[in-house]
Each structure stands twice: as C-alpha cells, then as structure tokens.
Design an enzyme around this catalytic site. Structure first.
Site, PDB file in Angstrom:
ATOM      1  N   ARG A  37     110.643  34.846 108.263  1.00  0.00           N
ATOM      2  CA  ARG A  37     111.322  35.929 107.539  1.00  0.00           C
ATOM      3  C   ARG A  37     112.839  35.834 107.667  1.00  0.00           C
ATOM      4  NH1 ARG A  37     106.945  40.842 108.227  1.00  0.00           N
ATOM      5  NH2 ARG A  37     105.978  40.289 106.254  1.00  0.00           N
ATOM      6  N   LYS A 202      89.132  44.174 102.960  1.00  0.00           N
ATOM      7  CA  LYS A 202      88.637  45.398 102.325  1.00  0.00           C
ATOM      8  C   LYS A 202      88.952  45.445 100.845  1.00  0.00           C
ATOM      9  CE  LYS A 202      88.503  49.298 104.916  1.00  0.00           C
ATOM     10  NZ  LYS A 202      89.215  50.526 105.329  1.00  0.00           N
ATOM     11  N   GLY A 355      99.852  38.286 103.662  1.00  0.00           N
ATOM     12  CA  GLY A 355     100.236  37.757 104.965  1.00  0.00           C
ATOM     13  C   GLY A 355      99.250  36.732 105.493  1.00  0.00           C
ATOM     14  N   GLY A 378     101.577  43.594 100.906  1.00  0.00           N
ATOM     15  CA  GLY A 378     101.356  44.783 100.082  1.00  0.00           C
ATOM     16  C   GLY A 378     102.312  44.835  98.904  1.00  0.00           C
TER      17      GLY A 378
HETATM   18  P1  ADP Z   1      96.023  39.087 103.191  1.00  0.00           P
HETATM   19  O1  ADP Z   1      96.877  39.424 104.393  1.00  0.00           O
HETATM   20  O2  ADP Z   1      96.121  37.637 102.815  1.00  0.00           O
HETATM   21  O3  ADP Z   1      96.268  40.017 102.032  1.00  0.00           O
HETATM   22  P2  ADP Z   1      93.840  40.661 104.182  1.00  0.00           P
HETATM   23  O4  ADP Z   1      94.737  41.272 105.208  1.00  0.00           O
HETATM   24  O5  ADP Z   1      93.382  41.509 103.078  1.00  0.00           O
HETATM   25  O6  ADP Z   1      94.499  39.313 103.613  1.00  0.00           O
HETATM   26  O7  ADP Z   1      92.511  40.133 104.892  1.00  0.00           O
HETATM   27  C1  ADP Z   1      92.531  39.212 105.922  1.00  0.00           C
HETATM   28  C2  ADP Z   1      91.378  39.463 106.838  1.00  0.00           C
HETATM   29  O8  ADP Z   1      90.154  39.441 106.151  1.00  0.00           O
HETATM   30  C3  ADP Z   1      91.297  38.412 107.908  1.00  0.00           C
HETATM   31  O9  ADP Z   1      91.517  39.011 109.164  1.00  0.00           O
HETATM   32  C4  ADP Z   1      89.858  37.898 107.790  1.00  0.00           C
HETATM   33  O10 ADP Z   1      89.222  37.691 109.033  1.00  0.00           O
HETATM   34  C5  ADP Z   1      89.171  39.028 107.053  1.00  0.00           C
HETATM   35  N1  ADP Z   1      87.945  38.563 106.414  1.00  0.00           N
HETATM   36  C6  ADP Z   1      87.787  37.606 105.498  1.00  0.00           C
HETATM   37  N2  ADP Z   1      86.492  37.412 105.209  1.00  0.00           N
HETATM   38  C7  ADP Z   1      85.792  38.265 105.970  1.00  0.00           C
HETATM   39  C8  ADP Z   1      84.392  38.523 106.160  1.00  0.00           C
HETATM   40  N3  ADP Z   1      83.482  37.861 105.481  1.00  0.00           N
HETATM   41  N4  ADP Z   1      84.045  39.469 107.054  1.00  0.00           N
HETATM   42  C9  ADP Z   1      84.973  40.122 107.756  1.00  0.00           C
HETATM   43  N5  ADP Z   1      86.311  39.938 107.629  1.00  0.00           N
HETATM   44  C10 ADP Z   1      86.704  39.005 106.752  1.00  0.00           C
HETATM   45 MG    MG Z   2      96.641  40.910 105.958  1.00  0.00          MG
END
Ligand code: ADP
Ligand code: MG
Length: 400
Positions: A37, A202, A355, A378
């Site tokens: 960053r 989620k 992230g 976000g």
């Molecule tokens: P990003 O930061 O790229 O937007 P998110 O924060 O939404 O991604 O999600 C990342 C998390 O999702 C990781 O910690 C990962 O372990 C979790 N994840 C991915 N697939 C699964 C799964 N099948 N069950 C539980 N958690 C999951």
């Molecule tokens: Mg994340």
C-alpha cells in the site's frame, strides 16, 4: 474522468494534503508485513515532490476506535516511506492540534510530513460528531488530493467532508485515477466476451455486484463459499458447508435474473469436500450433493478444466474472491489453477479486485501477468455496483 486530476492543477510551492492508504498489515512485533500500500502511493508523492509541492500525508491504520493507541501509530509507515523515497519523512505527533499545524506550516517545498492516524479521532469515521475535525485538517493545505481508493467508499472526514474546503482544488491522485480507469473499463466498454468470476466467503457482501455483473458480463462463474448458498437455493444438498441462510432469497433472485437475461451462470460441476476433522478429502459431483458432516472447500478438478477452456476465450475478465479455502492447502488448488489460467490468456484484460484474491495472486508471484490488481476490496466492488464512490463524487469537477 469528469473529476480533476493532480496533473491538471498547479501545485508548485503549494501545501498539498494527500489522503493516502497506509492501512498496512502489521506483524505481531509491530513491523509492517506487506508494504504494497505504501509503494502504491509513491507515484503520486513523487509527482508532487517533482512539482515542488510541500506534502502533508493523511491516512488511517487499523481500528483504534477513536482513541490514541500507539499500537496503531503511523510512525512505522514514516520510516518505510523514508526508505522507499530515499528522503526523510517527518512524523507529526498527531493529525490535528497546534503542534501538528505548526509543523505543516513550517514545511518547505519538497518536504514530506506524515500526520498521525486519523482514526485516533471518532470524527474521522463519523464527521457529524465534530465538523471542525475536517476543517482543522483542511486548514493545513491549499490543495487536497485523494489517492486512497480503498477508502473512497466511505463518507469519512478525510475522504468527503474535507473536500468542502477545496471547492475547485480537490483532485484525484495517480493511483485513484488508475483504479477508476481500470474498473470503469468494465462498466463502459469491455471487450467481449467479458467473464466475471466471483468467489469468497459470503454471498451477502457481494450480491450488489453480482446483480450489476448479471447486466454487464457475458457469463458468471461462481466458486468459493457462496457456491453453497446458491446450491441450496437450487435444491442441492450442501452438508455442513458454509451458508448464508439469510441470503437464500437474494440468491434465488440472482439465479432468476441470470436466467431472464440468458447469462450463463457457471456453478462448479464438481467440488472438493472434507469431513469434519478434515481427515479425509474427496471429490464429488455437484448433482450428488454433499453428504451430512462434509463441507465443500474448493472447486473440483473437472470444474477447473472446463472453466479453463471457457476462460481462455475471454477478452475481459473480472475476478473477485478465492474459489476455495486457499489459506489451507491443498484447498488452494482451485484458486491456483484459475489464477494460472488467467495469467496466461493472451490479449485479454484481466482485472482483479478483493484483498484475498489479490493476496493469492501475489503469493504465486503472478502479479505482472495481470492487467490490474485493485488496491480496494470493498471499494472496487462498490465502484462496479454503483459506477462511482462517495470519495470520488466529492472531488472537484473538471471545468468545461
Ligand atoms: P476477497 O478479499 O478476495 O474479496 P473474501 O474476503 O470475500 O475475498 O473471501 C475470502 C475468504 O473466503 C477466504 O478466507 C477463504 O478461505 C474463504 N472461502 C473460500 N471458499 C470457501 C469455502 N468453500 N468455505 C469456506 N470459506 C471459503
Ligand atoms: Mg477479504
């Protein structure tokens, strides 16, 4: 872009306030574990230095909850930035107050001052608690530059309220400009086919962007934790996989929207599942459903292959969210396979937001093979959903 940029105004000999994102991750010993960053903010700082400005940097770090807490002091960032710039960066004792204002006043052209963590004050996140907080920040500078894309989805004192004091001199920094250019490409004129891959934990945090993508993309691929909410909405057994029970209806609405618009919605054909103690791992076909006590943790090998051959034809890709629990190998294999595939498509624009997805690509040392890795998790999703952000809207418009 309709907003003024730092390159479009005169900043020579001016006191320039730059809102940067120095919200770096720290190790347990208090040192910085990843300086990305800070590095991302260098082009704007360097540009302003070359123009002969005095630079006052504003940032938050972590969640000190409106109280002064040395654990969240930005002084580690002042040292890291000094090293990166090869020049001394002064550290202010606070972000407002007489002593800090005096340091800002005495700052000479081509000097850099970093103010202390903005979130030591509750008014940073809730400007209405004390409108004078933003005014005190604003009083230190003649120009305001927002380069903190990752915080631009927040209506904070240092992102929105402060711009009221710079009616024609609130401008976008170079990182802000780069982020907006990359993400607006997806909304305005993506080369087709445009494929979106959405994973992560989620569905509820991503439903807005999914709806938007259903109107823009040529196909949507869903992996990661949100798969199971969609599977449940479609009537499959999901065992003890992660699920967003409150989002079942929204998931159904999303499936219906894709159907209405004839947008192919690719769910994994096969899944890697593990039992409760993660002792055993199996691959199952989605049609069979996940047995009780088992949990889906990754997209399966056959899905990886099918998706790879579809994704290879892409001209534009947006990817957000890991496709499995990538922190726990071997459940990182699906995410790795798709990252490798995307890194080798020739002639496509590949834009990654989020992230954890960006971290996965960095871990694999594949960053240079992607068109753009967004610094905003976000913020990048909200930009795609709404086509703008509060911190961008608040900047001065170009004169027409
Ligand atoms: P990003 O930061 O790229 O937007 P998110 O924060 O939404 O991604 O999600 C990342 C998390 O999702 C990781 O910690 C990962 O372990 C979790 N994840 C991915 N697939 C699964 C799964 N099948 N069950 C539980 N958690 C999951
Ligand atoms: Mg994340």
């Amino acid at each position: 872009m309709t907003k003024l940029k730092i390159t479009e105004i005169d900043i020579k000999n001016k006191k320039v306030l730059i809102r940067v994102d120095f919200n770096v991750p720290l190790k347990s010993d208090g040192s910085i574990s990843d300086t990305t960053r800070i590095k991302e903010s260098i082009p704007t700082i360097r540009y302003a230095l070359d123009q002969g400005a005095s630079i006052i940097l504003l940032s938050h770090m972590g969640r000190p909850n409106g109280k002064k807490d040395p654990k969240y002091s930005l002084s580690v960032c002042a040292r890291a930035l000094s090293d990166l710039l090869g020049q001394n960066v002064k550290m202010a004792p606070d972000c407002i107050g007489m002593q800090t204002a005096a340091m800002a006043k005495e700052l000479k052209p081509q000097e850099v001052l970093l103010l202390e963590n903005l979130r030591y004050y509750p008014a940073e996140e809730n400007p209405e608690l004390d409108l004078s907080f933003a005014k005190q920040l604003a009083d230190m500078g003649q120009v305001f530059v927002n380069d903190a894309f990752a915080t631009a989805h927040r209506r904070h004192s240092s992102t929105v309220e402060i711009t009221k004091y710079f009616s024609s001199s609130s401008v976008a920094g170079l990182l802000m400009e780069k982020e907006i250019d990359a993400l607006s490409y997806l909304l305005i004129k993506p080369s087709r086919p445009f494929f979106a891959i959405i994973g992560g934990a989620k569905i509820s945090t991503k439903i807005g962007v999914l709806h938007k993508l259903a109107q823009r993309a040529d196909a949507i691929f869903i992996g990661g934790g949100m798969t199971y909410t969609l599977m449940l909405a479609k009537g499959y057994e999901i065992g003890s996989s992660i699920v967003d029970m409150e989002a079942i209806q929204t998931a159904e609405a999303f499936i219906a929207l894709c159907k209405d618009r004839s947008i192919p919605l690719h769910l994994p054909k096969d899944l890697v599942i593990t039992n409760s103690e993660q002792k055993e791992t199996r691959t199952i076909d989605i049609e069979k459903g996940i047995p009780p006590g088992w949990e889906g943790v990754d997209i399966g090998p056959s899905t990886r292959q099918t998706w790879n051959s579809l994704l290879e034809k892409a001209k534009t890709v947006f990817w957000n969210g890991p496709l499995g629990v990538f922190e726990k190998p071997p459940f990182d294999e699906g995410t790795r396979a798709i990252a490798t595939c995307l890194s080798s498509i020739s002639g496509a624009k590949t834009i990654i937001g989020g992230g954890d997805s960006v971290a996965a690509i960095n871990q694999m040392h594949l960053a240079k093979h992607f068109t753009h890795l967004s610094t905003g998790g976000g913020a990048s999703l909200e930009y795609i959903e709404f086509g703008t952000l509060p911190g961008v809207e608040a900047l001065s418009n170009k004169k027409t």
